[in-house]
Design an enzyme around this catalytic site. Structure first.
Site, PDB file in Angstrom:
ATOM      1  N   ASP A 138      -0.758   0.310   8.109  1.00 45.20           N
ATOM      2  CA  ASP A 138      -1.735   1.481   9.081  1.00 45.20           C
ATOM      3  C   ASP A 138      -2.303   0.795  10.286  1.00 45.20           C
ATOM      4  O   ASP A 138      -2.366   0.278  10.172  1.00 45.20           O
ATOM      5  CB  ASP A 138      -2.293   2.414   8.400  1.00 45.20           C
ATOM      6  CG  ASP A 138      -2.013   2.925   6.608  1.00 45.20           C
ATOM      7  OD1 ASP A 138      -0.974   2.603   6.320  1.00 45.20           O
ATOM      8  OD2 ASP A 138      -3.025   2.817   5.922  1.00 45.20           O
ATOM      9  N   GLU A 308      -4.056  10.226   1.552  1.00 43.17           N
ATOM     10  CA  GLU A 308      -4.990   8.683   2.050  1.00 43.17           C
ATOM     11  C   GLU A 308      -4.883   9.570   3.661  1.00 43.17           C
ATOM     12  O   GLU A 308      -4.067   9.857   4.637  1.00 43.17           O
ATOM     13  CB  GLU A 308      -3.673   8.080   2.465  1.00 43.17           C
ATOM     14  CG  GLU A 308      -2.729   7.333   1.127  1.00 43.17           C
ATOM     15  CD  GLU A 308      -1.644   6.344   0.437  1.00 43.17           C
ATOM     16  OE1 GLU A 308      -2.132   5.539  -0.333  1.00 43.17           O
ATOM     17  OE2 GLU A 308      -0.746   6.138   1.637  1.00 43.17           O
TER      18      GLU A 308
HETATM   19  C1  FRU Z   1      -1.691   3.660   3.411  1.00 43.56           C
HETATM   20  C2  FRU Z   1      -2.457   2.800   2.548  1.00 43.56           C
HETATM   21  C3  FRU Z   1      -3.581   2.886   2.647  1.00 43.56           C
HETATM   22  C4  FRU Z   1      -4.139   1.642   2.859  1.00 43.56           C
HETATM   23  C5  FRU Z   1      -3.085   0.923   2.699  1.00 43.56           C
HETATM   24  C6  FRU Z   1      -3.150  -0.907   2.588  1.00 43.56           C
HETATM   25  O1  FRU Z   1      -0.354   4.009   4.118  1.00 43.56           O
HETATM   26  O2  FRU Z   1      -1.875   2.834   1.462  1.00 43.56           O
HETATM   27  O3  FRU Z   1      -3.725   4.394   1.851  1.00 43.56           O
HETATM   28  O4  FRU Z   1      -5.146   1.516   2.990  1.00 43.56           O
HETATM   29  O5  FRU Z   1      -2.116   1.738   3.366  1.00 43.56           O
HETATM   30  O6  FRU Z   1      -2.590  -0.921   3.483  1.00 43.56           O
END
Ligand code: FRU
Length: 588
Positions: A138, A308
């Site tokens: 992300d 998320e």
């Molecule tokens: C989304 C996610 C988020 C988390 C991150 C961990 O892709 O699962 O929810 O903070 O990646 O790397």
């Protein structure tokens, strides 16, 4: 009797099992001491090796640094570096769990002043952001400050699979060329650093200084909680707040990804936070003390997976302010795996209420745009909402065929509310800065396609980085479209189906597809019937982003051709259509 008689034997055999277990454990516990004389320890990594835990003790000091990595067992697929410059002349000891004493990986750790690798590997994107090396997911903490767009990102510096979440960091002045900066946030005793946002605290509400850059992120340890860190040197270094976490875990396992903005009308910071399958809003006067305001999500939108990476933003629509809540979901995307949905509605400083629209609505119907959010602190005289997503999908992200790095971001896109002829949508379209990437322009004649028509040699010296623009008029064609092709018979197909009302991308013959079973499947998006579709396609080595009618519909897909696709084939299964204003730009 029997039992009593046998007791000593039983005891003895238990002792023997215990001893042999100890012996096995010893065999499985390697350790090494390095007298440091260089900048780096180079660690050999083999992607298929099991993940082990490595504990690094610097200068006999606690706490130790814990790193999870796939230490090579037989040969290195690639190398990663552990920076030890500050320890020259002293000793570093490393314990390796589940690693044989004479392991090839431990024996082959090297000291070096240089860390070299093939940056320009085949699928390295040219005008999209990708991490210098290692794994990325992300985008995080996107904030504009003092002439720079900051992009932080979920980052593993110790391998090209997800692990050891840090915040990597890069800056840009034009949203398309990026400068790598050192890692901004590294794991600590509260856990690794998951996704979050960053703001500029113009009024010094937190007391870290006027215009301090404050990062708000999830500490992911035994539980997930929200923490903050601040920088007073333009994001170059961050100090973690000593009273972290600022929002402890209330007993919810999935409790993460804080996105914060200043809400003028209610004079407070608002945080949207993903809480299982809902978004919880919190308010705060100072980024440190947070109050729960409301919860959104019950019975609306897609619930095929965990929610998320939310983002709540205002967008103008015909002179009125509408609020858009962006929510990523994994799995449960319209075409499998992860994807990003959104809701359009109103926000009163406490509660978000969604308008009645045919939810779920998806930001991007392609399979490779996830966890995207917008930049904060864009100057008022600019006023854009600029969005960027992670160009991959949790279904296969860990296995895509790149070597020293994994994943890229989408192009930066401007968000707008538009009417697509049926209902309101949030359009997303490359920011105007993207146009400056065009190097040469070649214009093709308008064409009418009755069966099929090839435009060969799209570009001289095609390096797999180009842009295509055209207007397609369906006329009486029912199923029609275009494909990118190469001489190896590989193709990436874009299809309009006026009968079913779908636009789709097919990548099952696009080159390397079988590195993961779920990759080859295609992707569909609902298509509103129109007389003409303006198509814009950005191709960058292993990615294609297609925008229909200036982003009313967007689809992003990865593809891994084994040769550059330099032929454009138009086809129709019945009837005819025209392709007009065809322009091909090379991108340097
Ligand atoms: C989304 C996610 C988020 C988390 C991150 C961990 O892709 O699962 O929810 O903070 O990646 O790397």
């Amino acid at each position: 009797m029997k039992t009593i008689n046998n007791l000593p034997i039983l005891f003895l055999s238990l002792l023997m099992v215990a001893c042999s277990q100890n012996k096995n454990q010893d065999d499985q516990q390697a350790s090494a001491v390095f007298k440091i004389n260089s900048n780096y320890l180079l660690l050999p990594i083999e992607d298929n090796a099991p993940e082990i835990k490595m504990q690094v003790t610097y200068n006999d000091e606690l706490p130790v640094e814990v790193i999870h990595l796939r230490l090579a067992r037989e040969q290195a697929d690639y190398w990663v570096k552990l920076e030890v410059t500050n320890y020259k002349g002293s000793e570093i000891s490393i314990d390796f769990e589940n690693t044989e004493k004479n392991s090839w990986g431990v024996k082959n750790i090297q000291q070096s002043d240089k860390f070299e690798f093939d940056y320009n590997e085949t699928y390295r994107p040219h005008f999209h952001f990708s991490p210098e090396y290692g794994w990325m997911n992300d985008p995080n903490g996107m904030v504009y400050f003092d002439g720079e767009y900051h992009l932080f990102y979920q980052y593993n510096p110790y391998g090209t699979k997800w692990q050891n979440m840090h915040w990597g960091h890069a800056v840009s002045t034009d949203l398309s060329s990026w400068t790598y900066l050192p890692v901004a946030l590294a794991p600590d005793s509260l856990g690794s650093i998951f996704s979050g946002s960053a703001v500029v605290d113009v009024n010094n509400t937190a007391g870290f200084g006027k215009n301090a850059m404050v990062a708000i992120y999830t500490s992911a340890g035994r539980v997930q909680s929200q923490s903050i860190a601040y920088s007073t040197d333009k994001g170059r270094t961050f100090t973690k707040y000593e009273a972290n976490p600022v929002i402890p875990n209330p007993g919810i396992p999935d409790f993460r990804d804080p996105k914060v903005f200043w809400h003028n009308e209610s004079s407070q910071w608002i945080m949207s936070l993903a809480t299982k399958q809902s978004i919880t809003l919190y308010g705060s006067p100072n980024l440190k003390n947070w109050t729960l305001l409301s919860e959104f999500g019950d019975g609306i939108g897609s619930h095929g997976g965990v929610w998320e990476c939310p983002d709540l933003i205002p967008l103008d629509y015909n002179g009125t302010t509408k609020w858009v809540l962006i929510v990523s979901i994994n799995p449960g995307g319209p075409n499998g795996g992860s994807a990003t949905q959104y809701f359009i509605g109103d926000f009163d400083g406490k509660t978000f209420k969604a308008d009645a629209l045919p939810y779920p609505l998806w930001m991007d119907y392609g399979r490779d745009n996830y966890a995207g959010v917008t930049w904060s602190n864009i100057p008022e005289n600019d006023g854009r909402k600029i969005f960027m997503g992670w160009m991959s999908n949790w279904d296969y992200a860990n296995n895509v065929p790149t070597k020293n790095f994994r994943s890229a971001m989408t192009i930066a896109r401007e968000l707008k509310i538009k009417h697509n002829g049926k209902h309101l949508v949030v359009s997303n379209y490359p920011v105007v800065e993207t146009n400056a990437l065009r190097a040469s322009e070649s214009v093709k004649n308008n064409i009418v396609v009755e069966n099929e028509l090839l435009v060969s040699n799209l570009l001289n010296n095609n390096k797999g980085t180009y842009e295509l623009e055209m207007s397609l008029k369906p006329q009486n064609a029912r199923v029609f479209g275009f494909m990118l092709q190469n001489s190896k018979g590989e193709e990436l197909e874009f299809r309009f189906d006026m009968t079913t009302g779908f636009f789709s991308i097919h990548r099952n013959k696009s080159g390397l597809v079988d590195f993961e079973g779920r990759f080859a499947a295609g992707m569909n998006a609902p298509l509103v019937k129109k007389d003409a579709y303006k198509v814009r396609l950005l191709v960058d080595k292993a990615s294609a982003e297609v925008f229909i009618n200036e982003g009313e519909l967007a689809l992003t897909t990865l593809f891994f051709p084994t040769e550059v696709m330099n032929t454009l084939k138009f086809y129709t299964h019945s009837g005819k259509f025209s392709a007009e204003n065809i322009k091909i730009y090379s991108i340097n």
